[in-house]
Structure formats: C-alpha cells, structure tokens
Design an enzyme around this catalytic site. Sequence first.
Site, mmCIF file in Angstrom:
data_model
loop_
_atom_site.group_PDB
_atom_site.id
_atom_site.type_symbol
_atom_site.label_atom_id
_atom_site.label_comp_id
_atom_site.label_asym_id
_atom_site.label_seq_id
_atom_site.Cartn_x
_atom_site.Cartn_y
_atom_site.Cartn_z
ATOM 1 N N HIS A 250 -1.245 -1.286 -4.442
ATOM 2 C CA HIS A 250 -2.513 -0.842 -3.789
ATOM 3 C C HIS A 250 -2.343 0.530 -3.524
ATOM 4 O O HIS A 250 -1.529 1.091 -2.699
ATOM 5 C CB HIS A 250 -2.622 -1.709 -2.504
ATOM 6 C CG HIS A 250 -4.083 -1.567 -1.860
ATOM 7 N ND1 HIS A 250 -5.139 -2.259 -2.139
ATOM 8 C CD2 HIS A 250 -4.189 -0.635 -0.816
ATOM 9 C CE1 HIS A 250 -5.918 -1.719 -1.540
ATOM 10 N NE2 HIS A 250 -5.735 -0.917 -0.652
ATOM 11 N N GLY B 74 -9.068 4.231 6.653
ATOM 12 C CA GLY B 74 -8.926 5.565 6.805
ATOM 13 C C GLY B 74 -7.426 5.996 7.439
ATOM 14 O O GLY B 74 -6.685 6.910 6.967
ATOM 15 N N PHE B 75 -6.740 4.932 7.742
ATOM 16 C CA PHE B 75 -5.307 5.156 8.274
ATOM 17 C C PHE B 75 -4.661 3.965 8.311
ATOM 18 O O PHE B 75 -5.010 2.818 8.489
ATOM 19 C CB PHE B 75 -5.322 5.527 9.823
ATOM 20 C CG PHE B 75 -6.072 6.902 10.102
ATOM 21 C CD1 PHE B 75 -5.391 8.097 9.762
ATOM 22 C CD2 PHE B 75 -7.242 6.902 10.285
ATOM 23 C CE1 PHE B 75 -5.993 9.238 9.974
ATOM 24 C CE2 PHE B 75 -8.165 8.028 10.477
ATOM 25 C CZ PHE B 75 -7.283 9.345 10.379
ATOM 26 N N GLY B 76 -3.197 3.835 7.958
ATOM 27 C CA GLY B 76 -2.299 3.010 7.996
ATOM 28 C C GLY B 76 -1.848 2.500 9.492
ATOM 29 O O GLY B 76 -2.083 3.185 10.377
ATOM 30 N N HIS C 107 -8.154 1.365 -4.370
ATOM 31 C CA HIS C 107 -9.227 1.197 -3.402
ATOM 32 C C HIS C 107 -9.694 2.529 -3.159
ATOM 33 O O HIS C 107 -8.952 3.373 -2.467
ATOM 34 C CB HIS C 107 -8.284 0.756 -2.108
ATOM 35 C CG HIS C 107 -9.227 0.372 -0.889
ATOM 36 N ND1 HIS C 107 -8.552 0.196 0.503
ATOM 37 C CD2 HIS C 107 -10.613 0.553 -0.498
ATOM 38 C CE1 HIS C 107 -9.607 0.083 1.243
ATOM 39 N NE2 HIS C 107 -10.765 0.543 0.862
ATOM 40 N N GLY D 113 0.904 -2.289 4.074
ATOM 41 C CA GLY D 113 1.688 -0.692 4.008
ATOM 42 C C GLY D 113 2.832 -0.875 5.059
ATOM 43 O O GLY D 113 3.916 -1.032 4.390
ATOM 44 N N MET E 14 -11.775 -5.620 4.827
ATOM 45 C CA MET E 14 -11.162 -4.670 5.912
ATOM 46 C C MET E 14 -10.847 -5.378 7.139
ATOM 47 O O MET E 14 -12.107 -5.697 7.636
ATOM 48 C CB MET E 14 -11.758 -3.357 5.997
ATOM 49 C CG MET E 14 -11.873 -2.552 4.650
ATOM 50 S SD MET E 14 -10.497 -1.872 3.806
ATOM 51 C CE MET E 14 -9.542 -0.946 5.172
ATOM 52 N N MET F 9 -12.027 4.842 -1.097
ATOM 53 C CA MET F 9 -12.706 5.109 0.144
ATOM 54 C C MET F 9 -13.396 6.633 -0.085
ATOM 55 O O MET F 9 -13.065 7.572 0.828
ATOM 56 C CB MET F 9 -11.759 5.098 1.501
ATOM 57 C CG MET F 9 -11.262 3.797 1.586
ATOM 58 S SD MET F 9 -9.672 3.562 2.784
ATOM 59 C CE MET F 9 -8.649 3.639 1.336
ATOM 60 N N ASP G 63 -4.653 3.625 -2.128
ATOM 61 C CA ASP G 63 -5.609 3.882 -1.293
ATOM 62 C C ASP G 63 -6.093 5.708 -1.339
ATOM 63 O O ASP G 63 -5.424 6.523 -1.310
ATOM 64 C CB ASP G 63 -5.101 4.061 0.286
ATOM 65 C CG ASP G 63 -5.023 2.674 0.490
ATOM 66 O OD1 ASP G 63 -5.986 1.656 0.517
ATOM 67 O OD2 ASP G 63 -3.996 2.021 1.105
ATOM 68 N N MET H 100 -8.607 8.617 -0.342
ATOM 69 C CA MET H 100 -9.381 8.924 0.787
ATOM 70 C C MET H 100 -9.798 10.185 0.749
ATOM 71 O O MET H 100 -9.146 11.122 0.199
ATOM 72 C CB MET H 100 -8.550 8.787 1.954
ATOM 73 C CG MET H 100 -8.218 7.413 2.426
ATOM 74 S SD MET H 100 -7.040 7.441 3.841
ATOM 75 C CE MET H 100 -6.446 5.747 3.893
ATOM 76 N N SER I 28 0.716 -1.249 0.065
ATOM 77 C CA SER I 28 0.108 -0.137 -0.021
ATOM 78 C C SER I 28 1.040 1.257 0.067
ATOM 79 O O SER I 28 1.522 1.491 0.988
ATOM 80 C CB SER I 28 -0.747 0.114 1.430
ATOM 81 O OG SER I 28 -1.414 1.298 1.331
ATOM 82 N N ASP J 43 -7.082 -6.419 3.924
ATOM 83 C CA ASP J 43 -6.301 -4.932 4.172
ATOM 84 C C ASP J 43 -6.426 -4.503 5.373
ATOM 85 O O ASP J 43 -7.800 -4.300 5.963
ATOM 86 C CB ASP J 43 -6.870 -3.980 3.056
ATOM 87 C CG ASP J 43 -6.234 -2.577 2.972
ATOM 88 O OD1 ASP J 43 -5.345 -2.477 3.364
ATOM 89 O OD2 ASP J 43 -6.993 -1.826 2.281
ATOM 90 N N GLY J 44 -5.227 -4.321 5.894
ATOM 91 C CA GLY J 44 -5.147 -3.559 7.481
ATOM 92 C C GLY J 44 -4.641 -4.271 8.574
ATOM 93 O O GLY J 44 -5.226 -5.613 8.799
ATOM 94 N N GLY J 45 -3.355 -3.978 8.819
ATOM 95 C CA GLY J 45 -2.715 -4.649 9.922
ATOM 96 C C GLY J 45 -2.075 -6.037 9.464
ATOM 97 O O GLY J 45 -2.041 -6.930 10.345
#
Length: 224
Positions: free
Chosen positions: A35, A144-146, A68, A199, A139, A70, A37, A39, A10, A177-179
């Site tokens: 990827h 909204g945030f990495g 992606h 990311g 998700m 958002m 993002d 936003m 990301s 996606d995420g963590g």
Amino acid sequence: MTRPIRIAPSLLAADFSRLGEEVRAVAAAGADWLHLDIMDGHFVPNISYGPAVVKAMRRHTAMPFDVHLMIAPVDPYLAAFAEAGAQIISLHAEAGAHLHRSLQAIRALGVKAGVVLNPGTPAGAVEGVMDLVDLILVMTVNPGFGGQSFLDSQLPKIATLRRMIGATGRDIALEVDGGVTTATAPRCIAAGADTLVAGTAIFGTSDYGAAIRSLRGTAVHEAA
Ligand code: DX5
Ligand code: ZN
C-alpha cells in the site's frame, strides 16, 4: 462465510532511509499487496512521496502495488502512477467533482480503479460508480498520518458496502485503512472487509511475518 484476507502493509510506516530493504522484507514476510500512500500537503495536511519512489520500489518486488492517492486534483497524475508500476489506483470520492470520469481514466490506463471514502463520507457516495470500481477503501482514520486510533464509527459503513458489493455480483475488494491492529482487524473482517492496510502494526514491530499472520487471523499459537 469466510473469505481470504489480504494484508497490505503501508510503506508510510517503513524506515524511509532503507525503503527497498523494507519492501523486500514485507514481501518475504507474506504480504499480499504493498500500500503506497501519496499525500500532497493540500488534500491532506502532510506530504509523503510521489511516482519516482513508487517506480523505485517496483524493482524490489512483484507484489501488486495498491496506490492510495490523497491528492487533488488527481487526474493530471494518474498516468504517472500507472507508468510507475501501479496495479490499483484509488482516489478519494471527495477529491474532485468528477469521480466517474477519473475512474474511467484509471481504467483506460489498464489499471484497476478504487474509490476511497473519508470517515465523514457515506457509503452512498460510490453508488453511481459501482460498475467502474475494482476496490472500495474505507478510511477508519482521517487521512494524512499513520499511527492514529481506529474509528469504530466506520464499522457499519463497511457492512453496508459489503451488502452493496454483494448486490453487484462483481469482484470488488473491500479494504480498510487506518488504525488496523490485531485488536481492530477482527472487527473489520467481521463487518465484511477482505483487505487490511496496516502501517504501524507491521513496520512498528520487529517480526513482520508474525504481525502479518496475526492481522490475517492465521497466527499459530504454539503450546508453551
Ligand atoms: C493514512 C494512510 C494510511 C496509514 C495507515 O492517511 O492512508 O495508509 O499509513 O497507518 P496506520 O496503519 O499506522 O494507521
Ligand atoms: Zn492509505
């Protein structure tokens, strides 16, 4: 069953002062997709970048661009991202009232179409559009945030979606996606994911190749 695992770094976690260089570095390090993002400060509480940056990155790599979105509304901006060089455009199931119509619009642009599910959105949200999707993105943080912590509560949803995809007989990517880290990636893969967005776990390290190999599960452990 083992399936090939795609890694999609990301760009959100890259050094924004030298984006082109960062894109070339992850491509050289073995990334499969990039990827991106997007936003809008409205659908999610953060603002990232828009189609001009996506287009500028296109000059640095031939990797597929996994965009992606958002943003809400989403329909007025689809053509701009297709023209910027996206191969896959995904929108949130929660972004508007007409998911089916938006997916048709993406496909009409000659781009693959994806649906993203927030942590609070059930797998059933994609049931009526399975014939139109090329990708489903789960998700595992609130968007909204990495750099947020992985939500284990999403693992059963990944498994449910793997079964739903199997029932279609269609080639639909299942992305998380995420963590995503070396600790959480194996759990995503075991649940049925085939594409991992990362990311911080890539751009936050000094060796992108090693990070990508270890997320993919192909790290070579050399004898000391
Ligand atoms: C969050 C974005 C993610 C984010 C992931 O809204 O969709 O793609 O960049 O960042 P990490 O891998 O650091 O959780
Ligand atoms: Zn993302």
